[in-house]
Design a protein around this motif. Sequence first.
Motif: not given
Length: 721
Positions: A145-146, A148-149, A152, A168, A427, A430, A434
Amino acid sequence: MKRQHAIKPTADSHRQWSVMLPTLSPAIRDWVSSDGLIWLHLLKTATAGLLALGIAMLLDLQQPRIAMTTVFVLMQPFSGMVLAKSFYRILGTVVGTIAALVLGALFVQQPELYMLGMIGWVSACIAAAVRYRHFRWYGLVLAGYTAVLIGIPNVMVPHDLFLAALTRAAEVAVGIVCSSAVSALIVPQRSSLALRRALHIRYTNITAFAADVLGRGIERGEFERRFANLVDEIVGFEATRTFAAFEDPAMRSRSQHLGRLNGEFMDVCTRLHALHQLLKRLRLGGPSRIVDAITPYFHELSGLLGATQDTNTDASRVAAGLRLFQASLPRRVRETRRPLEAAPAESLADFDTAAELLYRFVDEWIRYSETYVSLARRKPEAERRTTGRYVSKTNGFAVAFTFARSAAVMAIVSWFWIATDWPSGGMAVIGAALACALTSTAPNASKMAVQMAVGTVLATMTGYLFTCYVYPNVDGFPLLGAMLAPVLALGAFIASRKLLAGYGIGFSVFFCLLAGPDNVVTYAPDLLINNGIAITASLLLAAIVFAVVFPADMPWLIERIEGDLRAQVVSACMDELPGLNQRFQSSIHDLASQLRMLLTRRSRHRRDALRWMLVTLEVGHAMIDLRNEVARAGYAPALHSRWSSSLVRTCDDLARLFKRPDARALERSLVSVRSATWVAQDVLATVHADRDKRHDLQRILSCLHFIRTALLDKDAPFKAR
């Protein structure tokens, strides 16, 4: 983030505070060791979050709220847990950053292919996290998911991707450093102290349990419930031991010692279960003479174990008492057996098997007690024997199922985003990632996703109030921190409650992500609400998919994990003997713990899974004992032509029974065990004059008789298939 457990006060924490504040009254001391620990955790979490936010703002990072979010993803009551997660979060963040950059370079302004690659990457990371679990789970989930953050928000602007990745990574690093520093330096609550306390409680619990089982006997339901709790303790111990190794060099240096202690605890639990099963069978259908002859020994042993329950656990005293009991036991058993020699062979075999199990149980309890006592010494005794490492196994179908489930959720959300050009669709993606990541090891993923959705709604409403009424009216970081602290502490408190963890996780993480302040605050409540709706919708979609399309308790999946469980008997029959006992027991307990997480409480499937676990443990452990005894009786093949073939056939038939259990395989196994018993009895008659060889054959016969009684047990699950 794995679901956090409720903060449990420990005696070690009480001693820490008592040393610091010796003048407090007893009432205040009691509060300090209970509710005070909860307030301490909330204070440290809020402090770390605000510290990360302040440092990120001071460094003029683009999104300081990401640093604050990181704290809430990382923070745990014990410093070792935070340090472990921080270490693997760094690795996961680096890998996720590289993945985002690679995908961005391969699929420049090709959103369909880019999302396809992102879905594959995130789903693979989550599936690998489920495969490896414990602390490694976190690093693998972060790698997913990093990406993705980072990726995206920049899918359509690849020229900003590299700068966004570096920024980030810096924000995440600030959160890692702040959470680790606050947890480790401000009144640290050590995992190592919690581990020692857990060992103390575990020794006390198993002692009380053994005293109850041996002394009065307990009902099947109560035994299964208490034994299942011991299984959970075995699996949880390994995770806590890993966390403690990150913060305490002494625990790290004693890792093998602790592993041996856990292995000996498994031996004691397994032998106690075998004794319980044999006692149950004797009391239900055994001859009264045999029951009356063996019962006093169990009552005496129960008294030795129960006599220390009201003390501060003098385990060395227990071991000393058991050594005296062990020294006199062979002579007393021989004297008790003489009047029974005229009894039928089956009854005499019941007595011999019970006596043999009693010998082994006492010997294993002494080893466990002595290892437990030596752990408190500055220089523990040298390792007595080599033990294999703890083995955790995850079914391949379960891993593939996790991959498919995560890919399906993300694919639906991504398709809707691309097809509708939804402004908040990124979002939503994301949020979907998550949801899949944070619920991947939850006992009830659908329920947790719904809780997170409710927490997100509350976070959106709270964020709206802050965006419209708080941020415009505060000036300076101190006032901003004072306004944020109660909200952050509330989220941390809810997340620390076992039954409410999903609400707290959703509230804390998504409040920071949606409404956390940046250096330049954007007063856009409409964007906040749209993003909140997008995340809530993605979480609810995930809950629906988890519950309807991919429920975790699907019969075919449970059947395959049960198949892995039964396959451990195949390993016990066929694999090489060195280290086999540790591998067998750790695999059994690990798989049983996975089944208990997947299955609904008090369901028929849960009871069936537990009974398969018990009979697998029972027969598999007896087979390992049998093979060890046969290996020591190397002279036997020369004394009987069918010795080797009968034992090989027994192993093969038992392996087939547990591979594909049915009535025919059960009958074939019973015939094989009976044939091997007759052969062993013939060899026993041949070597009866040799005391050592006679004892070897008696132990082999006891193992065979115990396996036969286990297969005939009316509560065994074979006949239910």
